[in-house]
Enzyme design. Structure first.
Site, PDB file in Angstrom:
ATOM      1  N   SER A   1       1.906  -9.600  -0.501  1.00  0.00           N
ATOM      2  CA  SER A   1       1.541  -8.180  -0.463  1.00  0.00           C
ATOM      3  C   SER A   1       1.747  -7.533   0.900  1.00  0.00           C
ATOM      4  O   SER A   1       1.850  -6.313   0.990  1.00  0.00           O
ATOM      5  CB  SER A   1       0.093  -8.003  -0.913  1.00  0.00           C
ATOM      6  OG  SER A   1      -0.761  -8.798  -0.116  1.00  0.00           O
TER       7      SER A   1
ATOM      8  N   GLU B   1     -10.194   5.594   3.074  1.00  0.00           N
ATOM      9  CA  GLU B   1     -10.973   4.518   3.688  1.00  0.00           C
ATOM     10  C   GLU B   1      -9.986   3.418   4.041  1.00  0.00           C
ATOM     11  O   GLU B   1      -8.898   3.357   3.480  1.00  0.00           O
ATOM     12  CB  GLU B   1     -12.007   3.987   2.690  1.00  0.00           C
ATOM     13  CG  GLU B   1     -11.489   2.921   1.708  1.00  0.00           C
ATOM     14  CD  GLU B   1     -10.428   3.430   0.754  1.00  0.00           C
ATOM     15  OE1 GLU B   1     -10.335   4.650   0.558  1.00  0.00           O
ATOM     16  OE2 GLU B   1      -9.666   2.602   0.199  1.00  0.00           O
TER      17      GLU B   1
ATOM     18  N   LYS C   1       0.816  -1.218   0.000  1.00  0.00           N
ATOM     19  CA  LYS C   1       0.000   0.000   0.000  1.00  0.00           C
ATOM     20  C   LYS C   1       0.853   1.272   0.000  1.00  0.00           C
ATOM     21  O   LYS C   1       0.399   2.321  -0.448  1.00  0.00           O
ATOM     22  CB  LYS C   1      -0.925   0.016   1.214  1.00  0.00           C
ATOM     23  CG  LYS C   1      -1.869  -1.184   1.318  1.00  0.00           C
ATOM     24  CD  LYS C   1      -3.092  -1.027   0.451  1.00  0.00           C
ATOM     25  CE  LYS C   1      -4.038  -2.222   0.622  1.00  0.00           C
ATOM     26  NZ  LYS C   1      -5.117  -2.231  -0.377  1.00  0.00           N
TER      27      LYS C   1
HETATM   28  C1  LIG Z   1      -1.488  -6.942   2.796  1.00  0.00           C
HETATM   29  C2  LIG Z   1      -2.647  -6.678   1.925  1.00  0.00           C
HETATM   30  N1  LIG Z   1      -2.778  -7.354   0.775  1.00  0.00           N
HETATM   31  C3  LIG Z   1      -3.824  -7.178  -0.044  1.00  0.00           C
HETATM   32  C4  LIG Z   1      -4.822  -6.293   0.269  1.00  0.00           C
HETATM   33  C5  LIG Z   1      -5.984  -6.184  -0.672  1.00  0.00           C
HETATM   34  O1  LIG Z   1      -5.971  -5.027  -1.460  1.00  0.00           O
HETATM   35  P1  LIG Z   1      -5.614  -5.066  -2.994  1.00  0.00           P
HETATM   36  O2  LIG Z   1      -6.446  -6.136  -3.615  1.00  0.00           O
HETATM   37  O3  LIG Z   1      -5.972  -3.707  -3.482  1.00  0.00           O
HETATM   38  O4  LIG Z   1      -4.179  -5.349  -3.137  1.00  0.00           O
HETATM   39  C6  LIG Z   1      -4.739  -5.536   1.449  1.00  0.00           C
HETATM   40  C7  LIG Z   1      -5.785  -4.548   1.801  1.00  0.00           C
HETATM   41  O5  LIG Z   1      -5.908  -4.049   2.872  1.00  0.00           O
HETATM   42  C8  LIG Z   1      -3.620  -5.736   2.286  1.00  0.00           C
HETATM   43  O6  LIG Z   1      -3.504  -5.058   3.435  1.00  0.00           O
END
Ligand SMILES: Cc1ncc(COP(=O)(O)O)c(C=O)c1O
Lengths: 266, 428
Positions: free
Chosen positions: B398, B128, B106
């Site tokens: 992620s 948000e 993020k």
């Molecule tokens: C670690 C992590 N991965 C994935 C996501 C999902 O979001 P996105 O699909 O936009 O990557 C989030 C959302 O809060 C997150 O904190």
């Protein structure tokens, strides 16, 4: 052009336009409330078809929408009920894009017209995304009312006024629906900009809560939409009677203000 | 000054040239658009122009790259998972977004949007958040840039992710619990949009994923694509110039997945997005908008959404707050339609398997969101519609699992053969 024709005629007779809003499907009271506000001096009634995620609405209409959905309100059900109304003034529907798109633009527009609805407001369908809907609505003679906002630049305002049907809905403030303590400082300028741009009825809405604010708004606008204040009467248990009485006080204030203005002018 | 940059290098970070813009008013095929109240349209039009100009401005790109390096800690490494690979019978590479400052991908998006906020002369941001990761990232860059910051968070999530609420407040942000609707992420987006309608002249809305009205899905993709662009080059170094056979990422709104996929969309790699299967698709309690939703319009864009037969949006359900969203970004809808990417799902239980595997075999505790991608992979190896034995697979990790440790300890300790840790009930 039933909605616009009706409003133009009312305006020509020296009347300020009063358009109360009622959330469709709101348990037990909403149909009687439409009749009561019509009786109390409305020029048209705006009926909300509730959506789960109403981003243009503040807490009052959010709550009314969720309550209506909880008791099973659907677009088809609301329209079936609307079809039985005989109130003698135009009806318009306010809803959001997704319920409309889900049913399909053509089917939704047809459903409204068959229920005797004259106009529609879809606030998350701005000018730039309008064509597929306005084609469908236009084909069955449904009038689509567009919103103009204080942030709308002049050239865009001109295009909105050209394409809006029924009336042009001027958003009186930066924000969502809900009662406010005073009329927004942006309201009168919004109305004046509309009046400079179009001869279609210019109606202010969003955040106009009581008779005093309605009178002030109508010093520049052709009329007002009153939403949350009417819905609050229903949510707090006052029933159709309370909603009707509230609208009657606003009608009376608009009439009195018109009479004293005439007296001054005369 | 606007030039047409090729690549940008600064602070050890390398940015590929800007990618293709969506067509017309933010269209990715039949999806996208700008379905918002009139009040917001002029601001979104300004934002579109501002982003396009900035994204072609060498000075802006250089500052972005420099911050990604010196502040966020990029480039993030690609780690080869030897023990997990041996366990699964495939070759697994992990793109380590968990190692970024604030613990997830993020930070890439919020640094970009904070730079843009400053460029537009705005001094206040709103956001948000679901899991709180985007909220923490936004609060972080707001502190860094001296911006006033307010974060909308569903009251259910405020409870689930109490630690992140504290983090945001510690960083100086105001956290507003949202009680409307289902009091989760979709309602936090609703309230952020409502507030933005009232504050648009002074405030930028830092949306946290590739969702929302144009230009957000495009802009957020561009800020997140450094993940995939880096990973492609890193994989080629590890794989002697080859690309992985399969690229996998979890999909909430879809920002880490689109950021990853964009780097590989022109290669032969299969692209697979993994949505939240919750308690199973048949249960109805899931977050699999692409697998089980239908096209609709919400939060400003046409895409896939979970909805009932009347077009009312349904609540999503997932063990991970970050995947607990009933929709998905429009570019994913378009990639699904074109067939370039495939979308599958992993249940809550599979995500817990993912956590256990990565923790025990690699000493890495993943966030619950990417644990869905790991859990999906563990289940998919050797399956006809899955991944062939012997394949090389890149997974985007992620985020890291610290934010979920409390929830796991209290409610899911059994999945790890452990005793639950009781929450401290002392009055505060
Ligand atoms: C670690 C992590 N991965 C994935 C996501 C999902 O979001 P996105 O699909 O936009 O990557 C989030 C959302 O809060 C997150 O904190």
């Amino acid at each position: 052009m039933k909605l616009e024709a009706h409003l133009r005629q009312a305006r020509a007779s020296g009347r300020k336009l009063l358009v109360p809003y009622v959330t469709g499907g709101l348990g037990g009271v909403w149909m009687e409330a439409i009749e009561a506000v019509a009786e109390a001096g409305a020029d048209a009634v705006e009926v909300g078809i509730p959506f789960s995620d109403p981003v243009m609405d503040g807490p009052t209409i959010q709550e009314a929408s969720l309550r209506a959905l909880d008791v099973g309100a659907t677009p088809a059900g609301i329209n079936a009920d609307l079809a039985t109304l005989r109130i003698g003034i135009p009806l318009l529907v306010m809803t959001y894009c997704n319920p409309v798109a889900h049913m399909g633009f053509e089917r939704f527009a047809t459903l409204l017209v068959e229920a005797g609805v004259d106009g529609a407001i879809v606030p998350d369908l701005p000018l730039d995304e309008l064509d597929p809907w306005s084609d469908a609505a236009g084909a069955v003679g449904l009038e689509t009312v567009l919103l103009a906002a204080p942030t709308t630049p002049d050239d865009r305002l001109r295009r909105i006024c050209e394409r809006s049907q029924g009336f042009v809905y001027g958003v009186s403030l930066l924000g969502v629906t809900g009662e406010r303590l005073a009329l927004s400082s942006q309201a009168l300028e919004m109305a004046r900009r509309l009046k400079r741009t179009t001869d279609k009825p210019a109606v202010l809405g969003v955040g106009i809560s009581n008779a005093e604010q309605a009178v002030e708004a109508c010093s520049a606008a052709d009329g007002v939409v009153i939403g949350s204040a009417v819905v609050r009467c229903l949510l707090s248990g006052g029933g159709a009677e309370a909603a009707g009485a509230y609208v009657a006080t606003i009608r009376q204030a608009l009439t009195d203000a018109g009479a004293s203005a005439d007296a001054v002018a005369g | 000054m606007t030039t047409s940059p090729s690549t940008t290098r600064a602070g050890g970070v390398h940015l590929d040239p800007p990618g293709p813009e969506p067509v017309g008013l933010g269209r990715f095929g039949d999806f996208g658009g700008m379905y918002v109240p009139e009040t917001l349209v002029p601001a979104l039009e300004d934002l579109t122009v501002e982003f396009r100009t900035a994204w072609h401005d060498t000075a802006f790109r250089t500052e972005f790259a420099e911050l990604l390096g010196s502040y966020a800690g990029r480039p993030s490494p690609v780690t080869e998972c030897h023990r997990l690979s041996a366990h699964l019978g495939i070759r697994v590479l992990l793109k380590r977004e968990d190692l970024n400052h604030t613990g997830s991908h993020k930070i890439n998006n919020v640094l970009g949007q904070a730079l843009l906020t400053r460029r537009m002369g705005k001094k206040r941001v709103i956001a948000e958040t679901g899991a709180g990761q985007h909220g923490v990232a936004t609060a972080t860059v707001a502190a860094l840039f001296g911006l006033e910051c307010r974060v909308y968070m569903g009251s259910v999530d405020v409870e689930r992710q109490a630690l992140n609420v504290f983090r945001m407040r510690l960083l100086g942000a105001e956290v507003v619990p949202v009680t409307s609707g289902s009091a989760t992420l979709k309602d936090a987006v609703n309230d952020a949009l409502r507030h933005w309608v009232a504050s648009v002249e002074t405030t930028h809305y830092i949306l946290g994923s590739v969702v929302g009205p144009h230009p957000f899905p495009w802009m957020v993709r561009e800020f997140c694509r450094v993940v995939g662009d880096e990973a492609r080059e890193q994989c080629r170094l590890i794989l002697d110039g080859r690309d992985p056979d399969v690229v996998v990422a979890c999909v909430g709104g879809g920002s880490n997945a689109i950021g990853t996929f964009t780097g590989f969309v022109d290669t032969d790699a299969r692209l697979i997005g993994v949505e939240a299967g919750g308690q199973g698709l048949e249960s109805g309690r899931h977050g699999a908008a692409l697998s089980r939703g239908v096209p609709g319009i919400l939060h400003g864009a046409r895409s896939y959404f979970m909805q009932d037969e009347h077009g009312q949006i349904l609540e999503a359900h997932s063990i991970s707050a970050g995947l607990d969203y009933p929709g998905v970004g429009p570019e994913h809808a378009s990639l699904k339609a074109s067939g370039r990417a495939e979308y599958s799902h992993a249940t809550d239980e599979m995500a817990l398997v993912g956590v256990r595997l990565l923790a025990r075999l690699e000493g890495i505790m993943p966030a619950l969101e990417p644990a869905h991608a790991i859990g999906w992979l563990a289940d998919a190896v050797g399956r006809a519609d899955g991944v062939a034995v012997g394949s090389t697979v890149l997974i985007t990790l992620s985020g890291r699992g610290d934010k979920d440790a409390e929830q796991l300890a209290e409610r899911y300790a059994g999945a790890f053969g452990l005793e639950p840790v009781e929450r401290d009930e002392r009055p505060r």
